[in-house]
Design a protein around this motif. Structure first.
Motif, short mmCIF file in Angstrom:
data_model
loop_
_atom_site.label_atom_id
_atom_site.label_comp_id
_atom_site.label_asym_id
_atom_site.label_seq_id
_atom_site.Cartn_x
_atom_site.Cartn_y
_atom_site.Cartn_z
N GLY A 127 0.82 -1.21 0.00
CA GLY A 127 0.00 0.00 0.00
C GLY A 127 0.86 1.25 0.00
N LEU A 128 0.42 2.24 -0.75
CA LEU A 128 1.18 3.48 -0.89
C LEU A 128 0.53 4.67 -0.16
CD1 LEU A 128 2.12 3.05 -4.65
CD2 LEU A 128 3.64 2.83 -2.67
N ALA A 129 -0.53 4.42 0.61
CA ALA A 129 -1.20 5.51 1.31
C ALA A 129 -0.27 6.21 2.30
CB ALA A 129 -2.45 4.99 2.03
N GLY A 130 0.55 5.46 3.00
CA GLY A 130 1.49 6.06 3.95
C GLY A 130 2.50 6.96 3.27
N VAL A 131 2.96 6.54 2.09
CA VAL A 131 3.90 7.37 1.31
C VAL A 131 3.21 8.66 0.90
CG1 VAL A 131 5.32 7.47 -0.78
CG2 VAL A 131 5.11 5.31 0.48
N LEU A 132 1.96 8.56 0.45
CA LEU A 132 1.21 9.75 0.05
C LEU A 132 1.00 10.69 1.24
CD1 LEU A 132 -0.36 11.27 -2.14
CD2 LEU A 132 -2.37 9.92 -1.50
N LEU A 133 0.66 10.14 2.38
CA LEU A 133 0.45 10.96 3.58
C LEU A 133 1.73 11.66 3.99
CD1 LEU A 133 -1.37 11.87 5.90
CD2 LEU A 133 -0.72 9.81 7.12
N ARG A 134 2.84 10.92 4.02
CA ARG A 134 4.11 11.55 4.39
C ARG A 134 4.52 12.62 3.38
NH1 ARG A 134 5.15 6.17 5.47
NH2 ARG A 134 6.64 5.97 3.76
N SER A 135 4.23 12.40 2.10
CA SER A 135 4.53 13.41 1.08
C SER A 135 3.70 14.66 1.30
CB SER A 135 4.25 12.85 -0.32
OG SER A 135 5.15 11.83 -0.64
N ALA A 136 2.44 14.48 1.67
CA ALA A 136 1.56 15.63 1.94
C ALA A 136 2.05 16.43 3.14
CB ALA A 136 0.13 15.16 2.15
N PRO A 164 10.72 5.70 -7.67
CA PRO A 164 9.45 6.11 -8.25
C PRO A 164 8.29 6.11 -7.27
CG PRO A 164 9.77 3.80 -8.68
CD PRO A 164 10.99 4.27 -7.92
N TRP A 165 8.56 5.82 -5.99
CA TRP A 165 7.50 5.63 -5.00
C TRP A 165 6.68 6.89 -4.78
CZ3 TRP A 165 6.97 0.79 -5.13
CH2 TRP A 165 8.08 -0.03 -5.29
N GLY A 166 7.29 8.05 -4.79
CA GLY A 166 6.55 9.29 -4.60
C GLY A 166 5.58 9.55 -5.73
N THR A 167 6.02 9.35 -6.96
CA THR A 167 5.16 9.53 -8.12
C THR A 167 4.02 8.53 -8.11
OG1 THR A 167 6.94 10.46 -9.45
CG2 THR A 167 5.09 9.49 -10.64
N LEU A 168 4.33 7.28 -7.83
CA LEU A 168 3.29 6.25 -7.79
C LEU A 168 2.24 6.55 -6.73
CD1 LEU A 168 5.31 2.95 -8.22
CD2 LEU A 168 3.56 3.85 -9.77
N ALA A 169 2.69 6.96 -5.55
CA ALA A 169 1.76 7.19 -4.44
C ALA A 169 0.74 8.27 -4.76
CB ALA A 169 2.54 7.57 -3.18
N ALA A 170 1.07 9.18 -5.66
CA ALA A 170 0.16 10.26 -6.00
C ALA A 170 -1.09 9.78 -6.73
CB ALA A 170 0.88 11.31 -6.85
N HIS A 171 -1.03 8.58 -7.34
CA HIS A 171 -2.21 8.13 -8.09
C HIS A 171 -2.41 6.63 -8.13
CE1 HIS A 171 0.40 7.30 -11.62
NE2 HIS A 171 1.06 8.33 -11.16
N VAL A 172 -1.59 5.88 -7.43
CA VAL A 172 -1.74 4.42 -7.37
C VAL A 172 -1.87 4.03 -5.90
CG1 VAL A 172 -0.62 2.20 -7.87
CG2 VAL A 172 -0.35 4.11 -9.47
N PRO A 173 -3.01 3.48 -5.48
CA PRO A 173 -3.20 3.18 -4.06
C PRO A 173 -2.33 2.03 -3.54
CG PRO A 173 -5.14 2.53 -5.31
CD PRO A 173 -4.22 3.22 -6.27
N ASP A 174 -2.06 1.04 -4.41
CA ASP A 174 -1.21 -0.07 -4.00
C ASP A 174 -0.60 -0.71 -5.23
OD1 ASP A 174 -3.04 -2.18 -5.05
OD2 ASP A 174 -4.32 -1.53 -3.39
N VAL A 175 0.47 -1.46 -5.01
CA VAL A 175 1.13 -2.16 -6.10
C VAL A 175 1.34 -3.62 -5.71
CG1 VAL A 175 2.32 -0.16 -7.09
CG2 VAL A 175 3.45 -1.50 -5.31
#
Length: 146
Positions: free
Chosen positions: A82-91, A99-110
């Motif tokens: 899940g990339l929600a934590g990466v998105l939250l920390r980026s916010a 590429p994790w920051g870019t992915l987290a902006a529009h992909v919820p999980d990989v």
């Protein structure tokens, strides 16, 4: 979706050197430590009331899962990351490695595989917002997941 073509593209990404600078490549985008390619892109979803988007997202998830079955034969079971934590920390202002920051902006999980000692392969479905196209993305990186 042509699974054989998708697998061949992922193999090519795994074999390539990563670009020295961030930018476009012949198959998508890339930068130091990663390559990203859209395996499939939907049409424009502008004006959709949400029903078409749900159908498209479900189909792209099914395509991801079908491709994941083939990659599992090669590299073993995937981890779903899940990339929600990466998105939250980026916010909150924390910079995420690409590429994790870019992915987290529009992909919820990989779905994520270790593809050798220095490569990760990730598959995800991009869901930017209600009007932009959906994309099935393949990412090859040497950057460990955050």
């Amino acid at each position: 979706m042509d699974i054989a073509n998708c697998l061949a593209l992922i193999e090519r990404l795994c074999a390539r050197e990563f670009p020295a600078e961030r930018g476009r490549t012949d198959v998508g985008t890339g930068g130091p430590g990663y390559l990203m390619a859209a395996l499939r892109t939907s049409g424009d979803l502008q004006g959709d009331d949400g029903a078409e988007r749900e159908t498209v997202e479900a189909q792209y998830e099914a395509d991801r899962d079908a491709l994941a079955e083939r990659l599992t034969e090669r590299w073993g079971p995937a981890d779903v990351f899940g990339l929600a934590g990466v998105l939250l920390r980026s916010a909150e202002g924390e910079a995420a490695a690409e590429p994790w920051g870019t992915l987290a902006a529009h992909v919820p999980d990989v779905h994520l595989w270790r593809a050798g000692p220095d490569r990760w392969v990730a598959l995800g479905v991009s869901r930017r917002d209600g009007e932009l196209p959906c994309r099935l993305l393949a990412v090859v990186t040497d950057t460990d997941p955050p």
